[in-house]
Design a protein around this motif. Structure first.
Motif, PDB file in Angstrom:
ATOM      1  N   GLN A  50      57.788  -2.205   7.295  1.00  0.00           N
ATOM      2  CA  GLN A  50      58.799  -3.246   7.120  1.00  0.00           C
ATOM      3  C   GLN A  50      58.389  -4.223   6.019  1.00  0.00           C
ATOM      4  O   GLN A  50      59.200  -4.578   5.161  1.00  0.00           O
ATOM      5  N   SER A  51      57.126  -4.609   6.017  1.00  0.00           N
ATOM      6  CA  SER A  51      56.717  -5.621   5.041  1.00  0.00           C
ATOM      7  C   SER A  51      56.677  -5.020   3.637  1.00  0.00           C
ATOM      8  O   SER A  51      56.980  -5.696   2.655  1.00  0.00           O
ATOM      9  N   ALA A  52      56.339  -3.730   3.559  1.00  0.00           N
ATOM     10  CA  ALA A  52      56.353  -3.085   2.241  1.00  0.00           C
ATOM     11  C   ALA A  52      57.767  -3.099   1.668  1.00  0.00           C
ATOM     12  O   ALA A  52      57.984  -3.399   0.490  1.00  0.00           O
ATOM     13  N   PHE A  53      58.750  -2.803   2.533  1.00  0.00           N
ATOM     14  CA  PHE A  53      60.130  -2.806   2.050  1.00  0.00           C
ATOM     15  C   PHE A  53      60.630  -4.224   1.782  1.00  0.00           C
ATOM     16  O   PHE A  53      61.391  -4.453   0.849  1.00  0.00           O
ATOM     17  N   ASP A  54      60.158  -5.169   2.607  1.00  0.00           N
ATOM     18  CA  ASP A  54      60.541  -6.563   2.370  1.00  0.00           C
ATOM     19  C   ASP A  54      60.056  -7.031   1.004  1.00  0.00           C
ATOM     20  O   ASP A  54      60.739  -7.770   0.311  1.00  0.00           O
ATOM     21  N   LYS A  55      58.863  -6.570   0.616  1.00  0.00           N
ATOM     22  CA  LYS A  55      58.309  -6.981  -0.669  1.00  0.00           C
ATOM     23  C   LYS A  55      59.130  -6.412  -1.821  1.00  0.00           C
ATOM     24  O   LYS A  55      59.222  -7.011  -2.882  1.00  0.00           O
ATOM     25  N   MET A  56      59.700  -5.222  -1.598  1.00  0.00           N
ATOM     26  CA  MET A  56      60.545  -4.632  -2.636  1.00  0.00           C
ATOM     27  C   MET A  56      61.817  -5.427  -2.816  1.00  0.00           C
ATOM     28  O   MET A  56      62.462  -5.357  -3.862  1.00  0.00           O
ATOM     29  N   GLY A  57      62.212  -6.152  -1.849  1.00  0.00           N
ATOM     30  CA  GLY A  57      63.464  -6.892  -1.894  1.00  0.00           C
ATOM     31  C   GLY A  57      64.395  -6.369  -0.828  1.00  0.00           C
ATOM     32  O   GLY A  57      64.623  -5.169  -0.734  1.00  0.00           O
ATOM     33  N   THR A  58      64.889  -7.297  -0.033  1.00  0.00           N
ATOM     34  CA  THR A  58      65.838  -6.874   1.001  1.00  0.00           C
ATOM     35  C   THR A  58      67.235  -6.824   0.385  1.00  0.00           C
ATOM     36  O   THR A  58      67.449  -7.319  -0.717  1.00  0.00           O
ATOM     37  N   ASN A  59      68.155  -6.282   1.059  1.00  0.00           N
ATOM     38  CA  ASN A  59      69.560  -6.185   0.616  1.00  0.00           C
ATOM     39  C   ASN A  59      69.691  -5.434  -0.701  1.00  0.00           C
ATOM     40  O   ASN A  59      70.656  -5.572  -1.410  1.00  0.00           O
ATOM     41  N   MET A  60      68.656  -4.672  -1.077  1.00  0.00           N
ATOM     42  CA  MET A  60      68.678  -4.133  -2.435  1.00  0.00           C
ATOM     43  C   MET A  60      69.257  -2.723  -2.505  1.00  0.00           C
ATOM     44  O   MET A  60      68.964  -1.874  -1.683  1.00  0.00           O
ATOM     45  N   LEU A  61      70.098  -2.529  -3.557  1.00  0.00           N
ATOM     46  CA  LEU A  61      70.594  -1.191  -3.875  1.00  0.00           C
ATOM     47  C   LEU A  61      70.084  -0.842  -5.265  1.00  0.00           C
ATOM     48  O   LEU A  61      69.913  -1.710  -6.113  1.00  0.00           O
ATOM     49  N   VAL A  62      69.830   0.437  -5.497  1.00  0.00           N
ATOM     50  CA  VAL A  62      69.379   0.877  -6.814  1.00  0.00           C
ATOM     51  C   VAL A  62      70.384   1.882  -7.348  1.00  0.00           C
ATOM     52  O   VAL A  62      70.671   2.893  -6.701  1.00  0.00           O
ATOM     53  N   VAL A  63      70.952   1.547  -8.520  1.00  0.00           N
ATOM     54  CA  VAL A  63      71.962   2.439  -9.115  1.00  0.00           C
ATOM     55  C   VAL A  63      71.334   3.114 -10.327  1.00  0.00           C
ATOM     56  O   VAL A  63      70.765   2.448 -11.203  1.00  0.00           O
ATOM     57  N   ARG A  64      71.403   4.470 -10.357  1.00  0.00           N
ATOM     58  CA  ARG A  64      70.831   5.221 -11.483  1.00  0.00           C
ATOM     59  C   ARG A  64      71.822   6.250 -12.001  1.00  0.00           C
ATOM     60  O   ARG A  64      72.684   6.706 -11.253  1.00  0.00           O
ATOM     61  N   SER A  65      71.654   6.588 -13.282  1.00  0.00           N
ATOM     62  CA  SER A  65      72.479   7.652 -13.863  1.00  0.00           C
ATOM     63  C   SER A  65      72.114   8.984 -13.227  1.00  0.00           C
ATOM     64  O   SER A  65      70.995   9.173 -12.760  1.00  0.00           O
ATOM     65  N   GLY A  66      73.109   9.902 -13.290  1.00  0.00           N
ATOM     66  CA  GLY A  66      72.834  11.255 -12.832  1.00  0.00           C
ATOM     67  C   GLY A  66      73.083  11.395 -11.347  1.00  0.00           C
ATOM     68  O   GLY A  66      73.105  10.418 -10.609  1.00  0.00           O
ATOM     69  N   SER A  67      73.288  12.645 -10.924  1.00  0.00           N
ATOM     70  CA  SER A  67      73.482  12.892  -9.506  1.00  0.00           C
ATOM     71  C   SER A  67      72.426  13.873  -9.061  1.00  0.00           C
ATOM     72  O   SER A  67      71.695  14.439  -9.874  1.00  0.00           O
TER      73      SER A  67
END
Ligand SMILES: Nc1ncnc2c1ncn2[C@@H]1O[C@H](COP(=O)(O)OP(=O)(O)O)[C@@H](O)[C@H]1O
Ligand SMILES: [Mg+2]
Lengths: 409, 247
Positions: A50-67
């Motif tokens: 949980q804390s590792a993900f909290d450090k990445m930023g909560t509520n976060m989405l990552v949008v990238r090119s390509g499928s």
């Protein structure tokens, strides 16, 4: 007969057989200790994820090119740029659930400062990036919107980069760093995050305004955004909404029909985090379950010893009845003996479990977490085990006929 | 004491044990009345039913037939809890094998009946100490049974029997495990108790021991063969005389 006197009788009876009492209690000690240690390990793993993900930023989405899939061939996210700068603006202005958007482009660069050099990937982005990715400052400031519009040559360094260029612990704010030979002023030093959830060094970063990055490092903006778009949702609850609304928006803008694979991937990190946390939760339950079985075995040990004790002390029971003990007095005595054994075992078990968790934490670096509820629950459970497994032997003892008991050889 | 009802009154007691298909008639119609303050010896050969009778008189066992009144109450009508109260408050037991709790001090052993009577800790200790002083063990309060001789253990058992101030003491071969000299001392102790007004029924198969009581009942094959009063010999004097005999 009062409960204190009964308790005293029970304790005296247990003390008359110290070794046996100790061995009986050992089962409960190990059971309770195991429950506490196991749950502490499980809870620790969960908290760490949980804390590792909290450090990445909560509520976060990552949008990238390509499928994930293109024409039957796995392309991999980001392999072919498909997101335009207009798409980025559209996400910010049109997609429901989205609070802020930070495009990020990166490139490997050579940094030079204070006579030392360091190779890392520099990132060009906007101030919202710091909020979305939950960065905090150790010293100085983040760069601002004005820096972005003015293409200012300022840079914010991660702790690893700062240490490598200026020596461990040095404060580089105000110093000049050359990025591929272009001088930048260091305006901020980020607080250390440690390892990222993916196991990389999260502090090996160097951040600058995206406009400056495009002009000085990359050599001009292209039509497609060749990088990653970080999106902050309004709240953790809104991440799902934001995820689907971005997916829908980009499908519409890119003319991709329902049922077809999109050319953009939207990852929901909160979801990944909760999946990981759920996995550790399952592990915790499993460990606790195994430990509970050992506690149960401890309880059966108590029952076994109490039954032996009833048989062995049949004459004593007969004598007690002859001098005036009622069946209920005998029953209470044996139940209290069992409960005393199991509760003492529970108390020592708590000490053992907490000790083991502490040892794993301090000596082996495991992230164990001892929750007070678990301590209370295992203590309560061990008392219940005592009552449960003490009841039958106690019932057996109290049902004895005085004369049969007295004559027992 | 103006109470003239007999302390115990047993009529036509029968006790039959069934072992498989075989029936053992341990008592075949025993009637017995004991007045308050009597010191009675029950004699008889081994297997004549003495212990069976004592167990019924002590409310540890129930007769197959017959009626039994103890201090005016019909025992067969009492439930297990009421019987426990009777054993606690009306009766005191002394056994051949002492039946003390091992690894438990003399004081704690004597306190035991008072725990079941609900007597508080301080009062228990006071009364147990006094009972042990009465049997001559005031200096052995903290000794455990394995630190005591047979005679001393039986004294602890007697202290335990008298500490609740019972009306009737039942002793089944209390001197059976003791040598002659110690036996005399124990009997002297019973005579002292009798002098305080306690009723005592004692089982023995030794005629000399029976000589120290007021009344001898002889049993044979589950029946009372004879039942006669006598003038008791003074056990204290006998014990003193015994002490002067060179070993
Ligand atoms: N629990 C029992 N089961 C079967 N027979 C018994 C039991 N107790 C005593 N008896 C028998 O009853 C008879 C009287 O025994 P008991 O009262 O112990 O005699 P005493 O005490 O005079 O030696 C004996 O034949 C004995 O074997
Ligand atoms: Mg006998």
């Amino acid at each position: 007969m009062n409960i204190f006197a009964t308790f005293r009788i029970a304790v005296l009876a247990l003390l008359r057989n110290k070794m046996r009492s100790f061995l009986t209690v050992l089962g409960i000690i190990i059971g309770v200790g195991a429950v506490i240690a196991m749950v502490a390990i499980g809870e620790g793993a969960k908290a760490e994820v949980q804390s590792a993900f909290d450090k990445m930023g909560t509520n976060m989405l990552v949008v990238r090119s390509g499928s994930s899939q293109q024409g039957g061939v796995r392309g991999g996210a980001g392999s072919q740029p498909t997101i335009t700068w207009d798409d980025v603006d559209a996400i910010a202005s049109e997609a429901p659930g989205v609070a802020r958007v930070a495009p990020s482009i990166r490139q490997s660069v050579q940094l030079l400062g204070d006579g030392q050099n360091w190779t890392t990937s520099a990132e060009g982005t906007v101030p919202d990036y710091f909020t979305i990715r939950a960065w905090t400052l150790k010293s100085g400031a983040f760069f601002s919107e004005a820096d972005v519009s003015g293409k200012t040559k300022v840079i914010v360094l991660g702790a690893t980069v700062a240490d490598s260029l200026f020596g461990p612990g040095a404060d580089p704010v105000g110093a000049v760093v050359r990025v591929n030979n272009v001088p930048f002023e260091v305006v901020g030093l980020l607080a250390r995050k440690g390892q990222s959830a993916m196991g990389q060094d999260a502090d090996d970063v160097a951040l600058m305004p995206i406009s400056t990055f495009a002009a000085k490092i990359q050599g001009g903006l292209k039509k497609y955004m060749q990088g990653t778009v970080y999106v902050g949702a309004n709240s953790p609850a809104d991440t799902k909404l934001a995820q689907s609304s971005i997916d829908e928006l980009l499908r519409r803008r890119h003319g991709i029909r329902e049922g077809q694979d999109s050319d953009v991937t939207v990852n929901n990190l909160a979801e990944a985090a909760s999946a990981r946390a759920e996995g550790t939760e399952t592990m915790t339950r499993l460990l606790a379950g195994i430990a509970l079985v050992s506690l149960l075995v401890g309880g059966i040990g108590i029952m076994n010893i109490m039954l032996v004790s009833v048989t062995e002390r049949t004459r004593e029971i007969g004598l007690r009845m002859a001098i005036g003990a009622k069946p209920s007095d005998i029953r209470i005595q044996f139940v209290i003996e069992a409960v005393t054994l199991s509760t003492i075992g529970g108390a020592f078990g708590v000490a053992l479990g907490v000790g083991a968790a502490e040892y794993l934490r301090s000596s082996l670096g495991w992230a164990t977490v001892v929750q007070p509820e678990i301590v209370a629950i295992s203590l309560g459970f061990s008392a219940v085990v005592g009552v449960g497994f003490g009841l039958y032997p106690a019932h057996k003892a109290s049902g004895l006929d005085p004369i049969t008991a007295l004559r027992f050889e | 004491m103006a109470d003239e009802t007999p302390i115990l009154d047993a009529r036509d007691l029968e006790k039959t044990y069934t072992m498989g298909t075989q029936a053992v008639h341990a008592l075949r119609g025993v009637s017995l009345t004991v007045q308050r303050g009597e010191f009675v010896a029950v004699m008889g050969t081994s297997g004549s039913g003495k212990s069976t009778l004592m167990n019924i008189l002590g409310c540890l066992d129930r007769p197959t037939k017959g009626s039994y009144h103890l201090v005016g109450r019909e025992v067969s009508r009492l439930d297990r809890d009421e019987l426990a109260d009777i054993r606690n408050q009306v009766l005191g037991f002394v056994f051949q094998s002492f039946n003390l709790l091992a690894r438990t001090s003399a004081l704690e052993n004597v306190e035991l009946p008072m725990i079941y009577a609900g007597v508080g800790g301080r009062e228990r200790r006071r009364r147990a100490t006094r009972a042990l002083e009465q049997v001559g063990l005031g200096d052995r309060l903290d000794h455990t049974p394995n630190q005591l001789s047979g005679g001393q253990m039986q004294r602890v058992a007697i202290a335990r029997a008298i500490v609740t101030e019972p009306k009737l003491i039942l002793a089944d071969e209390p001197t059976g495990n003791l040598d002659s000299k110690t036996s005399l001392e124990i009997i002297a102790l019973f005579q002292d108790l009798r002098a305080t007004g306690i009723t005592i029924v004692l089982v023995t198969h030794e005629p000399d021991i029976a000589g120290f009581t007021d009344r001898v009942i002889l049993m044979r094959d589950g029946k009372v063969q004879y039942d006669r009063p006598q003038t008791p010999v003074d056990a204290r004097a006998a014990a003193d005389a015994y002490a002067e005999v060179p070993a």
